[in-house]
Design a protein around this motif. Structure first.
Motif, PDB file in Angstrom:
ATOM      1  N   LYS A 106      -1.149   3.786  -3.352  1.00  0.00           N
ATOM      2  CA  LYS A 106      -0.204   3.518  -2.265  1.00  0.00           C
ATOM      3  C   LYS A 106       0.691   4.737  -2.026  1.00  0.00           C
ATOM      4  O   LYS A 106       0.829   5.598  -2.881  1.00  0.00           O
ATOM      5  N   GLU A 107       1.290   4.760  -0.848  1.00  0.00           N
ATOM      6  CA  GLU A 107       2.207   5.845  -0.519  1.00  0.00           C
ATOM      7  C   GLU A 107       3.546   5.644  -1.240  1.00  0.00           C
ATOM      8  O   GLU A 107       3.923   4.526  -1.579  1.00  0.00           O
ATOM      9  N   ARG A 108       4.227   6.761  -1.431  1.00  0.00           N
ATOM     10  CA  ARG A 108       5.564   6.680  -2.022  1.00  0.00           C
ATOM     11  C   ARG A 108       6.486   5.966  -1.051  1.00  0.00           C
ATOM     12  O   ARG A 108       6.478   6.262   0.152  1.00  0.00           O
ATOM     13  N   GLU A 109       7.291   5.051  -1.532  1.00  0.00           N
ATOM     14  CA  GLU A 109       8.200   4.324  -0.672  1.00  0.00           C
ATOM     15  C   GLU A 109       9.626   4.403  -1.217  1.00  0.00           C
ATOM     16  O   GLU A 109       9.849   4.439  -2.420  1.00  0.00           O
ATOM     17  N   GLN A 146       6.121   4.700  -6.371  1.00  0.00           N
ATOM     18  CA  GLN A 146       4.752   4.877  -5.900  1.00  0.00           C
ATOM     19  C   GLN A 146       3.810   4.148  -6.843  1.00  0.00           C
ATOM     20  O   GLN A 146       3.755   4.446  -8.035  1.00  0.00           O
ATOM     21  N   ALA A 193       5.173   0.321 -10.633  1.00  0.00           N
ATOM     22  CA  ALA A 193       5.024   1.617  -9.970  1.00  0.00           C
ATOM     23  C   ALA A 193       5.666   2.689 -10.834  1.00  0.00           C
ATOM     24  O   ALA A 193       6.396   2.380 -11.786  1.00  0.00           O
TER      25      ALA A 193
END
Length: 123
Positions: A43-46, A39, A92
């Motif tokens: 931004k969103e966690r991916e 993350q 991240a």
């Protein structure tokens, strides 16, 4: 109590490498699919990569294919993420997580999460 503890994050230059480790305790490790997520700020966690219970099968997001390698050692109750050819966009917080579901499970399906380790890639 289930614990997932990540280590190995830090600062790397673009094109460099880092190896993340995640040590698990308090669970039957070989019963879980393990995943690495990340993350970035805002931004969103991916999902980054996942590995099956016995380590036979793996899955990678397109953005890391050919650069990152996920592996696990059930005897050591650990999962690893070898990150090569790092890019600034790989910056991240990286998290390991465990799920009873399969390789393609969404983040919401993961039962346990580590606290995260920061990876920063400079250009």
């Amino acid at each position: 109590q289930v614990l997932l503890v990540e280590s190995g994050g830090g600062l790397a230059q673009a094109g460099g490498s880092l190896r993340l480790s995640c040590a698990a305790s308090g669970l039957t490790f070989s019963s879980y699919t393990m995943g690495w997520f990340r993350q970035a700020p805002g931004k969103e966690r991916e999902r980054v990569a996942t590995v099956s219970r016995m380590g036979v099968s793996t899955y990678y997001e397109d953005s890391v294919k050919g650069r990152f390698t996920i592996s696990r050692d059930n005897a050591k109750m650990s999962v690893y993420l070898q990150m090569d050819s790092l890019k600034p966009e790989d910056t991240a917080a990286y998290y390991c997580a465990a799920t009873y579901q399969g390789l393609y499970a969404a983040a919401a399906a993961y039962n346990y999460w580590g606290q995260g380790t920061q990876v920063t890639v400079s250009s």
